[in-house]
Scaffold this motif. Sequence first.
Motif, mmCIF file in Angstrom:
data_model
loop_
_atom_site.group_PDB
_atom_site.id
_atom_site.type_symbol
_atom_site.label_atom_id
_atom_site.label_comp_id
_atom_site.label_asym_id
_atom_site.label_seq_id
_atom_site.Cartn_x
_atom_site.Cartn_y
_atom_site.Cartn_z
ATOM 1 N N ALA A 365 8.244 1.506 18.626
ATOM 2 C CA ALA A 365 8.418 0.303 19.443
ATOM 3 C C ALA A 365 7.843 -0.933 18.774
ATOM 4 O O ALA A 365 8.239 -2.061 19.077
ATOM 5 C CB ALA A 365 7.767 0.503 20.812
ATOM 6 N N ALA A 366 6.904 -0.744 17.837
ATOM 7 C CA ALA A 366 6.293 -1.854 17.103
ATOM 8 C C ALA A 366 6.968 -2.028 15.742
ATOM 9 O O ALA A 366 6.314 -2.331 14.748
ATOM 10 C CB ALA A 366 4.802 -1.624 16.947
ATOM 11 N N CYS A 367 8.274 -1.829 15.716
ATOM 12 C CA CYS A 367 9.094 -1.987 14.500
ATOM 13 C C CYS A 367 8.710 -1.000 13.411
ATOM 14 O O CYS A 367 8.985 -1.241 12.227
ATOM 15 C CB CYS A 367 9.015 -3.420 13.967
ATOM 16 N N SER A 368 8.051 0.089 13.751
ATOM 17 C CA SER A 368 7.762 1.218 12.868
ATOM 18 C C SER A 368 6.735 0.932 11.779
ATOM 19 O O SER A 368 6.435 1.821 10.992
ATOM 20 C CB SER A 368 9.053 1.745 12.214
ATOM 21 N N TYR A 369 6.184 -0.283 11.717
ATOM 22 C CA TYR A 369 5.177 -0.540 10.688
ATOM 23 C C TYR A 369 4.208 -1.667 11.044
ATOM 24 O O TYR A 369 3.181 -1.835 10.399
ATOM 25 C CB TYR A 369 5.842 -0.874 9.340
ATOM 26 N N ARG A 370 4.498 -2.431 12.084
ATOM 27 C CA ARG A 370 3.648 -3.590 12.371
ATOM 28 C C ARG A 370 2.375 -3.232 13.128
ATOM 29 O O ARG A 370 1.462 -4.041 13.243
ATOM 30 C CB ARG A 370 4.440 -4.640 13.139
ATOM 31 N N MET A 371 2.307 -2.024 13.661
ATOM 32 C CA MET A 371 1.114 -1.553 14.357
ATOM 33 C C MET A 371 0.845 -0.118 13.937
ATOM 34 O O MET A 371 1.775 0.670 13.767
ATOM 35 C CB MET A 371 1.302 -1.633 15.871
ATOM 36 N N MET A 388 -9.915 0.532 8.390
ATOM 37 C CA MET A 388 -8.959 -0.579 8.502
ATOM 38 C C MET A 388 -8.760 -1.264 7.155
ATOM 39 O O MET A 388 -7.624 -1.498 6.707
ATOM 40 C CB MET A 388 -9.470 -1.604 9.517
ATOM 41 N N MET A 389 -9.863 -1.621 6.503
ATOM 42 C CA MET A 389 -9.771 -2.356 5.238
ATOM 43 C C MET A 389 -9.142 -1.489 4.149
ATOM 44 O O MET A 389 -8.421 -1.995 3.278
ATOM 45 C CB MET A 389 -11.155 -2.849 4.826
ATOM 46 N N ALA A 390 -9.400 -0.180 4.202
ATOM 47 C CA ALA A 390 -8.795 0.715 3.218
ATOM 48 C C ALA A 390 -7.286 0.766 3.393
ATOM 49 O O ALA A 390 -6.527 0.709 2.418
ATOM 50 C CB ALA A 390 -9.400 2.111 3.350
ATOM 51 N N LEU A 391 -6.819 0.858 4.637
ATOM 52 C CA LEU A 391 -5.377 0.895 4.882
ATOM 53 C C LEU A 391 -4.703 -0.396 4.434
ATOM 54 O O LEU A 391 -3.652 -0.381 3.794
ATOM 55 C CB LEU A 391 -5.098 1.151 6.365
ATOM 56 N N TRP A 392 -5.309 -1.531 4.750
ATOM 57 C CA TRP A 392 -4.714 -2.809 4.376
ATOM 58 C C TRP A 392 -4.790 -3.056 2.869
ATOM 59 O O TRP A 392 -3.886 -3.621 2.275
ATOM 60 C CB TRP A 392 -5.435 -3.949 5.096
ATOM 61 N N GLY A 393 -5.900 -2.628 2.239
ATOM 62 C CA GLY A 393 -6.128 -2.986 0.845
ATOM 63 C C GLY A 393 -5.707 -1.953 -0.170
ATOM 64 O O GLY A 393 -5.300 -2.297 -1.283
ATOM 65 N N MET A 394 -5.766 -0.642 0.192
ATOM 66 C CA MET A 394 -5.500 0.407 -0.783
ATOM 67 C C MET A 394 -4.050 0.852 -0.788
ATOM 68 O O MET A 394 -3.543 1.297 -1.812
ATOM 69 C CB MET A 394 -6.387 1.628 -0.493
ATOM 70 N N LEU A 395 -3.382 0.740 0.344
ATOM 71 C CA LEU A 395 -2.049 1.306 0.482
ATOM 72 C C LEU A 395 -1.026 0.188 0.704
ATOM 73 O O LEU A 395 -1.029 -0.464 1.748
ATOM 74 C CB LEU A 395 -2.015 2.295 1.652
ATOM 75 N N PRO A 396 -0.127 -0.054 -0.266
ATOM 76 C CA PRO A 396 0.829 -1.172 -0.153
ATOM 77 C C PRO A 396 1.714 -1.092 1.078
ATOM 78 O O PRO A 396 2.138 -2.129 1.596
ATOM 79 C CB PRO A 396 1.653 -1.043 -1.436
ATOM 80 N N GLN A 397 2.006 0.146 1.568
ATOM 81 C CA GLN A 397 2.927 0.248 2.698
ATOM 82 C C GLN A 397 2.342 -0.328 3.988
ATOM 83 O O GLN A 397 3.066 -0.504 4.966
ATOM 84 C CB GLN A 397 3.369 1.698 2.920
ATOM 85 N N PHE A 398 1.033 -0.644 3.993
ATOM 86 C CA PHE A 398 0.414 -1.234 5.189
ATOM 87 C C PHE A 398 0.203 -2.741 5.038
ATOM 88 O O PHE A 398 -0.487 -3.353 5.849
ATOM 89 C CB PHE A 398 -0.906 -0.537 5.503
ATOM 90 N N CYS A 399 0.828 -3.328 4.026
ATOM 91 C CA CYS A 399 0.686 -4.760 3.786
ATOM 92 C C CYS A 399 1.166 -5.574 4.979
ATOM 93 O O CYS A 399 0.610 -6.624 5.296
ATOM 94 C CB CYS A 399 1.455 -5.124 2.527
#
Length: 496
Positions: A365-371, A388-399
């Motif tokens: 429901a959150a466009c499959s990646y925005r949340m 949180m910071m690891a997901l945003w910074g280490m993994l490009p798919q969470f950009c």
Amino acid sequence: MILSQPSLRSLPPFPDLRAFLAFVEGRGDLARIDAPVSLRHEMTAVQLAALRRRGPVLRFDAHDGPAIPVIGNLFGTRERVAAGLGLTPDQIPAFGDFLADLRSPTPPRGMRDAWSRWPMVRAALSARPAILRHAPVQQDDLPGLDALPVQTPWPGDAGPLITWPVVLTRPHGTGAEDTADYNLGVYRAQVLGPDRLIMRWLAHRGGAAHHRTWLRAGEPMPVAIALGADPALLLAAALPLPETVSELGFSGVLRGRRTDLVAARTVPLMVPAHAEIVIEGWIHPGETALEGPFGDHTGYYNAVEPFPVMRVGAITCRRDPIYLSTVTGRPPDEPSVIGEVFNDLALPVIRAQIPEVRDLWLPAAACSYRMAVVGIDKRYPGQARRVMMALWGMLPQFCYTKMIVVVDGDIDIRNWDDIAWALATRMDPARDVMVIDRTPMDYLDFASPLEGLAGKIGLDATTKIGAETARDWGTVMALDPAHEARAEALLAEILS
């Protein structure tokens, strides 16, 4: 047979789309629609209605376009996405573990462990494409794009839109034989006329990166589009693979056998030998056209923007070809169903980099990646923020993931009631909210104050420990499991 081990793959390879359609039809999971259906908007309504009912693959034989059957809702259920990978749904987690180990293998611990990894060796060997001299996809020709039954999905769309194209490109300085350098992507393609279409690839995608190399050289770029590819090639092209991983090679791992290619007729590229249709052409430097508007996965129409124009030089096909189509819109749609399976396949890779992650959910429901909702094994203060910071910074798919909610392992992260309870009882807005400004964001996010830049928010809904709180934390209420089991048995007896 490659990847035939029971722990990895339980279904045979599907060399082409027809083999997969025969498989699902044999399971009673394909419906032939003989009633007239319009390619403009009406076919979209039928596809979405079938998907929302977890319905079958649809074959439209009586639409109002050129006399080529249209296939829709191919991956409209989790079970069919798994089948496209050669798996049953319960095998998806184990296959995710296999893919993670294939990407970052650990040294074997003795001969028995080494032998158990033989399927991975065979999978790596299957990644090398096989080159054919003759191929089914070159048995016939079509005169132009107007010979294809292309849908116009939504009422506000600018025109006919090819929605399941597997676009093959290579960078300047490589040859047609350098297939390891190819990029496969699924990009929207607006039909402008019988011999022209617009290739909408965003700047961060592989096809756009290849296009920039040809622009710098000032030379036209060869492009091929495969329509109706086999399920492994379709899914490999849609997967967010690392830039160093070849989609062509990876499709061999998914399929369980090497990918068959053949030289294109009019452009210096190799193309999938068993696709239904291949469109060949060139993109010339500086030649663009305004694309859109079209309905997108956000549930909104995107803005009109210039994108490269592909001049079509040839369209080859199989005898009696079939045309594969899909619809993109506000979830649930077919891409969101595929995304749910990809979520599970990616989890072992995420755990390898962030070991405390127990589970992760990207709500459709959150466009499959925005949340993202993340369950962790919490052991120390500040751990939720580190995740949180690891997901945003280490993994490009969470950009482009703009909201992350972190919860404890006792929370069912796929249950909105559990998430709401954790937010209401374990999160203090002044203490447990982390906000970051001016980070990369999908330009399709109209909520962003600046195109391509937006904020991110992290919500720590975990139990607070140590320096995170000065109060004694409450104890979660729970019944004795034996009493709950007894209650279920009594009710079953009374209500039977």
